[in-house]
Scaffold this active site. Structure first.
Site, mmCIF file in Angstrom:
data_model
loop_
_atom_site.group_PDB
_atom_site.id
_atom_site.type_symbol
_atom_site.label_atom_id
_atom_site.label_comp_id
_atom_site.label_asym_id
_atom_site.label_seq_id
_atom_site.Cartn_x
_atom_site.Cartn_y
_atom_site.Cartn_z
ATOM 1 N N HIS A 277 -54.976 -58.082 56.556
ATOM 2 C CA HIS A 277 -54.941 -56.301 56.651
ATOM 3 C C HIS A 277 -54.185 -56.097 57.037
ATOM 4 O O HIS A 277 -54.013 -54.516 56.838
ATOM 5 C CB HIS A 277 -56.026 -55.945 57.938
ATOM 6 N N ASP B 209 -60.897 -57.586 48.119
ATOM 7 C CA ASP B 209 -61.006 -56.823 48.768
ATOM 8 C C ASP B 209 -60.497 -55.898 49.028
ATOM 9 O O ASP B 209 -60.195 -55.174 47.922
ATOM 10 C CB ASP B 209 -60.215 -58.130 49.588
#
Length: 342
Positions: free
Chosen positions: A188, A258
């Site tokens: 992230h 993702d």
């Protein structure tokens, strides 16, 4: 089966607890395959059911996939007190390490209970279970989200969870293929690397994914594996997607990225999406707007066609009416199994 013209090969998010006029227009205009929900979208049961209904109305497909990351533990979008808290994968793994039969049963029940909640809300795909290994010294982004250090135990628990989801009417997404557990960074925030040779990965991190290569959907890892492809993260690597995920792992289902908003990837969101499609993924996951940015991403996505369309259609046929569940009895059984594992 999909009832409309073929949708776009993307899953998009929305900003709030209802779809704005611009979001409704966007979904009607581009007809993405599905929607993904986050905590910002989840206020109450009635509100969330209205939201999922409105998305399906916009795209004109009653079976449109609506996704959520509902793993349990620290990755749970449906928060108490409105919804029930579910245990992290690691809590279930501890049960399995003491008694595999009990752990497998706990994983199955846990997935059924999560799926039962999701189905009531119009959600039919869960981005779970995590099949990554628990690895000492790695970045904590996986941590308690993993069942265990033991790849065979992770595979057994992962299969039980997947079967629990499917039995209750929800498609599972195994993640993060080919393995995120060793990562040295949180994808992230930054681009991780896993500098391990292919044979070692096949014998460890990839084992759970190989054992579950018959599952309907899998999510890629935004990670560079220098000994497999030194230049590109898995999500954007034809070598990883084509050779390692499809051939060596043998995964035959839908491969979804993702989220392309994660800082592990470089370039504009449209560029990230285009590179992922070129690498061979079936679907691109774009978690949020603004709508102008989502249009830019949509412009580089193909209409779902060919083998990718077949994979998606085959997966949607697996969504069946869930089993009738005695929720209270199952919650009590899960609690007893968790207590026994402590």
């Amino acid at each position: 089966m999909m009832t409309n013209a073929a949708p776009l090969a993307g899953i998009f998010g929305c900003d709030g607890v209802t779809l704005s006029a611009d979001e409704m227009a966007f979904f009607r205009d581009i007809n993405p395959l599905g929607l993904i929900l986050f905590r910002r979208n989840c206020e109450s049961r009635d509100q969330l059911k209205r939201l999922t209904d409105s998305f399906r109305e916009a795209v004109g497909r009653a079976d449109a996939p609506i996704l959520i990351d509902e793993e349990g533990g620290r990755v749970q979008r449906l928060q108490p007190p409105e919804w029930v808290a579910h245990p992290a994968a690691r809590e279930l793994g501890v049960v399995a390490e003491k008694n595999l039969e009990h752990g497998v049963r706990a994983a199955y029940i846990n997935a059924q209970l999560i799926a039962h909640e999701l189905v009531q809300l119009g959600i039919n795909v869960d981005a779970a279970p995590v099949l990554d290994l628990l690895v000492d010294g790695a970045n904590e982004v996986i941590g308690s989200r993993a069942f265990s250090k033991d790849p065979e135990l992770v595979a057994a628990m992962g299969r039980a969870a997947c079967e629990g989801f499917l039995s209750a009417g929800v498609l599972p997404i195994i993640k993060h293929m080919p393995g995120h557990g060793r990562a040295n960074a949180d994808s992230h925030i930054a681009l991780p690397t896993i500098d391990v040779d292919g044979d070692t990965l096949l014998a460890t991190d990839m084992v759970p994914f190989r054992r579950l290569n018959d599952m309907p959907w899998a999510m890629t890892a935004h990670i560079v594996y220098p000994q497999l492809d030194a230049e590109r993260p898995c999500t954007q690597s034809p070598v990883l997607i084509g050779h390692w995920l499809r051939e060596r792992i043998g995964f035959g289902g839908v491969i979804i990225t993702d989220c392309i908003h994660m800082n592990a990837l470089e370039g504009t969101h449209a560029e990230r999406a285009a590179r992922s499609v070129a690498a061979g993924v079936d679907l691109v996951l774009n978690s949020h707007g603004p709508v102008s940015d989502m249009y830019e991403v949509a412009r580089v996505l193909p209409v779902l066609d060919g083998v990718a369309k077949q994979r998606v259609e085959r997966s949607l046929q697996m969504i069946q009416k869930g089993d009738e569940l005695d929720v209270q009895m199952l919650m009590e059984e899960r609690e007893e199994l968790l207590k026994a594992g402590k």
